[in-house]
Design a protein around this motif. Structure first.
Motif, mmCIF file in Angstrom:
data_model
loop_
_atom_site.group_PDB
_atom_site.id
_atom_site.type_symbol
_atom_site.label_atom_id
_atom_site.label_comp_id
_atom_site.label_asym_id
_atom_site.label_seq_id
_atom_site.Cartn_x
_atom_site.Cartn_y
_atom_site.Cartn_z
ATOM 1 N N ILE A 89 54.971 -25.324 110.127
ATOM 2 C CA ILE A 89 54.087 -24.808 109.078
ATOM 3 C C ILE A 89 54.093 -23.286 109.098
ATOM 4 C CG2 ILE A 89 51.690 -24.605 108.322
ATOM 5 C CD1 ILE A 89 51.246 -27.477 109.008
ATOM 6 N N ALA A 90 53.994 -22.702 110.295
ATOM 7 C CA ALA A 90 54.025 -21.244 110.404
ATOM 8 C C ALA A 90 55.314 -20.683 109.809
ATOM 9 C CB ALA A 90 53.886 -20.843 111.869
ATOM 10 N N GLU A 91 56.419 -21.371 110.037
ATOM 11 C CA GLU A 91 57.700 -20.906 109.513
ATOM 12 C C GLU A 91 57.728 -20.935 107.987
ATOM 13 O OE1 GLU A 91 60.486 -23.446 111.429
ATOM 14 O OE2 GLU A 91 60.256 -22.475 113.402
ATOM 15 N N ARG A 92 57.057 -21.906 107.389
ATOM 16 C CA ARG A 92 57.036 -21.977 105.925
ATOM 17 C C ARG A 92 56.332 -20.774 105.311
ATOM 18 N NH1 ARG A 92 56.096 -28.223 103.844
ATOM 19 N NH2 ARG A 92 57.762 -29.183 105.072
ATOM 20 N N PHE A 93 55.343 -20.234 106.023
ATOM 21 C CA PHE A 93 54.574 -19.102 105.487
ATOM 22 C C PHE A 93 55.119 -17.746 105.941
ATOM 23 C CE2 PHE A 93 51.540 -22.569 105.052
ATOM 24 C CZ PHE A 93 50.988 -22.314 103.804
ATOM 25 N N GLU A 94 56.111 -17.765 106.784
ATOM 26 C CA GLU A 94 56.641 -16.514 107.322
ATOM 27 C C GLU A 94 57.170 -15.617 106.205
ATOM 28 O OE1 GLU A 94 59.882 -15.077 110.715
ATOM 29 O OE2 GLU A 94 59.377 -17.191 110.483
ATOM 30 N N GLY A 95 56.730 -14.353 106.224
ATOM 31 C CA GLY A 95 57.201 -13.373 105.253
ATOM 32 C C GLY A 95 56.546 -13.444 103.883
ATOM 33 N N LEU A 96 55.487 -14.242 103.753
ATOM 34 C CA LEU A 96 54.845 -14.400 102.442
ATOM 35 C C LEU A 96 53.539 -13.615 102.316
ATOM 36 C CD1 LEU A 96 55.379 -18.230 101.777
ATOM 37 C CD2 LEU A 96 56.777 -16.285 101.017
ATOM 38 N N GLU A 97 53.290 -12.722 103.258
ATOM 39 C CA GLU A 97 52.023 -11.975 103.243
ATOM 40 C C GLU A 97 51.836 -11.196 101.936
ATOM 41 O OE1 GLU A 97 54.325 -11.794 105.552
ATOM 42 O OE2 GLU A 97 53.438 -12.442 107.466
ATOM 43 N N ASP A 98 52.926 -10.688 101.377
ATOM 44 C CA ASP A 98 52.841 -9.882 100.162
ATOM 45 C C ASP A 98 53.425 -10.609 98.955
ATOM 46 O OD1 ASP A 98 51.716 -7.666 101.577
ATOM 47 O OD2 ASP A 98 53.728 -7.199 102.326
ATOM 48 N N ASP A 99 53.452 -11.924 99.038
ATOM 49 C CA ASP A 99 53.986 -12.732 97.944
ATOM 50 C C ASP A 99 53.008 -13.865 97.648
ATOM 51 O OD1 ASP A 99 55.442 -14.215 96.150
ATOM 52 O OD2 ASP A 99 57.265 -14.345 97.368
ATOM 53 N N PRO A 100 51.870 -13.537 97.005
ATOM 54 C CA PRO A 100 50.806 -14.530 96.823
ATOM 55 C C PRO A 100 51.219 -15.747 96.000
ATOM 56 C CG PRO A 100 50.375 -12.546 95.522
ATOM 57 C CD PRO A 100 51.506 -12.221 96.440
ATOM 58 N N GLU A 101 52.100 -15.574 95.041
ATOM 59 C CA GLU A 101 52.493 -16.712 94.206
ATOM 60 C C GLU A 101 53.264 -17.744 95.017
ATOM 61 O OE1 GLU A 101 54.516 -15.506 90.703
ATOM 62 O OE2 GLU A 101 52.798 -14.417 89.869
ATOM 63 N N THR A 102 54.245 -17.280 95.803
ATOM 64 C CA THR A 102 55.002 -18.210 96.639
ATOM 65 C C THR A 102 54.116 -18.798 97.725
ATOM 66 O OG1 THR A 102 57.003 -16.913 96.227
ATOM 67 C CG2 THR A 102 57.072 -18.488 98.056
ATOM 68 N N HIS A 103 53.230 -17.968 98.289
ATOM 69 C CA HIS A 103 52.285 -18.449 99.302
ATOM 70 C C HIS A 103 51.473 -19.614 98.742
ATOM 71 C CE1 HIS A 103 48.776 -18.634 101.926
ATOM 72 N NE2 HIS A 103 49.386 -17.830 102.795
ATOM 73 N N ALA A 104 50.995 -19.483 97.504
ATOM 74 C CA ALA A 104 50.182 -20.533 96.895
ATOM 75 C C ALA A 104 50.987 -21.814 96.701
ATOM 76 C CB ALA A 104 49.622 -20.047 95.557
ATOM 77 N N LEU A 105 52.254 -21.675 96.307
ATOM 78 C CA LEU A 105 53.102 -22.853 96.124
ATOM 79 C C LEU A 105 53.364 -23.558 97.453
ATOM 80 C CD1 LEU A 105 55.681 -21.418 93.561
ATOM 81 C CD2 LEU A 105 53.947 -23.165 93.119
ATOM 82 N N VAL A 106 53.642 -22.786 98.488
ATOM 83 C CA VAL A 106 53.877 -23.368 99.814
ATOM 84 C C VAL A 106 52.602 -24.037 100.321
ATOM 85 C CG1 VAL A 106 54.398 -22.842 102.235
ATOM 86 C CG2 VAL A 106 55.749 -21.799 100.408
ATOM 87 N N ALA A 107 51.457 -23.385 100.127
ATOM 88 C CA ALA A 107 50.180 -23.962 100.567
ATOM 89 C C ALA A 107 49.929 -25.298 99.886
ATOM 90 C CB ALA A 107 49.039 -22.982 100.274
ATOM 91 N N ALA A 108 50.227 -25.368 98.600
ATOM 92 C CA ALA A 108 50.031 -26.614 97.863
ATOM 93 C C ALA A 108 50.944 -27.705 98.403
ATOM 94 C CB ALA A 108 50.293 -26.391 96.375
ATOM 95 N N ALA A 109 52.194 -27.355 98.688
ATOM 96 C CA ALA A 109 53.141 -28.338 99.201
ATOM 97 C C ALA A 109 52.719 -28.856 100.573
ATOM 98 C CB ALA A 109 54.542 -27.721 99.267
ATOM 99 N N VAL A 110 52.298 -27.953 101.448
ATOM 100 C CA VAL A 110 51.890 -28.349 102.804
ATOM 101 C C VAL A 110 50.667 -29.259 102.748
ATOM 102 C CG1 VAL A 110 50.888 -27.470 104.954
ATOM 103 C CG2 VAL A 110 52.891 -26.348 103.972
ATOM 104 N N ALA A 111 49.669 -28.866 101.960
ATOM 105 C CA ALA A 111 48.448 -29.673 101.875
ATOM 106 C C ALA A 111 48.722 -31.014 101.219
ATOM 107 C CB ALA A 111 47.379 -28.906 101.087
#
Length: 307
Positions: free
Chosen positions: A243-265
């Motif tokens: 899970i940590a790897e999926r979010f790696e490098g997305l601190e300044d990319d809120p749109e991709t972060h939101a998509l990954v968060a939705a997929a994980v949940a």
């Protein structure tokens, strides 16, 4: 969670009929807003989620009771404004039994019939040693018993799939859970977890220990990975490396972060449903989009009647 790709989610849930999915019990947790702007967002979030007919929504209680007044006010308003049952959190930190009992009587007078009873964290924050008030309740089990002497409340308590950080061993963990249920709690809601095997293992252990009450899966959507990871570390919840790897490098990319968060949940909750879980408690962080999407994924529609 398994390694099943998220693309398989629709097929997995399609095996459940709309009628079966509508039977799932959902509840949502909020924290009391501190400013007028935050309060406006609170009501916007609640207004979005209330039509999904949750079993109840709950409002937290700050460390050491620091949000006591706001919690009472928000909970008493929720049912009047939305028609949704509301639960007030309550802790026994930094207060005598008389003071806590006065809060419970205040809840009763305000028409609040549901309480989430927690031992609570000290004002210093999560993970700090608990020091009971000299004249206070010494545990959540004592608190539940005290609440029961005041009124016929529906009481929820907490449980910990990875063991409470201050529990010396698993035996003590489940003895404490049993005391809370035996004192009068209706259900236990888990701390956040991100590996479903931890939940299933915990439920099996609880049943073997003689705990028969429902153990509701507490789900934390990752709205902000850095924030959630920090809090998880303090409360003893682990985040799998994948899970940590999926979010790696997305601190300044809120749109991709939101998509990954939705997929994980989505992957987490659909696997739980696939394996027979029917009760979920979502930690909303006072934000609606991701929680609303998950509820829709679980088959909850505003037009579905809970009657």
């Amino acid at each position: 969670m398994s390694d099943t790709p998220i693309l398989s989610t629709p097929d997995r849930l399609s095996r459940q009929s709309d009628k079966e999915l509508a039977k799932l019990d959902l509840s949502f947790e909020f924290f009391p807003p501190k400013t007028d702007k935050m309060e406006a967002r609170f009501w916007e979030t609640l207004d979005r989620l209330a039509p999904l007919s949750p079993r109840f929504v709950s409002v937290t209680y700050g460390a050491g009771g620091t949000t006591r007044g706001r919690t009472t006010r928000m909970v008493s308003q929720i049912e009047k404004q939305t028609g949704v049952k509301a639960a007030a959190h309550l802790t026994c930190v930094g207060a005598s039994k008389d003071e806590v009992n006065d809060v419970v009587r205040g809840y009763k007078d305000a028409g609040i019939s549901r309480i989430v009873a927690l031992r609570g964290d000290p004002p210093e924050g999560v993970g700090q040693p608990f020091q009971p008030h000299p004249e206070g309740y010494r545990s959540a089990a004592e608190l539940v018993a005290g609440i029961r002497t005041i009124g016929s409340f529906d009481i929820s308590v907490a449980c910990y799939p990875e063991k409470h950080p201050q529990s010396p061993d698993w035996y003590a963990e489940f003895e404490n859970l049993k005391r809370k249920i035996d004192a009068g709690a209706s259900r236990a809601i888990t701390q956040m977890f991100f590996d479903n095997e931890l939940y299933f293992r915990y439920v099996d252990r609880a049943r073997n220990a003689g705990v028969e009450a429902p153990i509701v899966a507490g789900i934390q959507p990752i709205h902000n990975f850095k924030q959630i990871a920090s809090f998880a570390g303090k409360c003893g919840s682990s985040i799998p490396s994948w899970i940590a790897e999926r979010f790696e490098g997305l601190e300044d990319d809120p749109e991709t972060h939101a998509l990954v968060a939705a997929a994980v949940a989505a992957e987490q909750v659909t696997e739980l449903v696939d394996r027979g879980v029917t009760e979920f408690h979502f930690y909303t962080m006072n934000r609606s989009p991701l929680v609303y999407a998950l509820a829709r994924l679980l088959g909850r529609r505003p037009e579905i009647s809970r009657g």
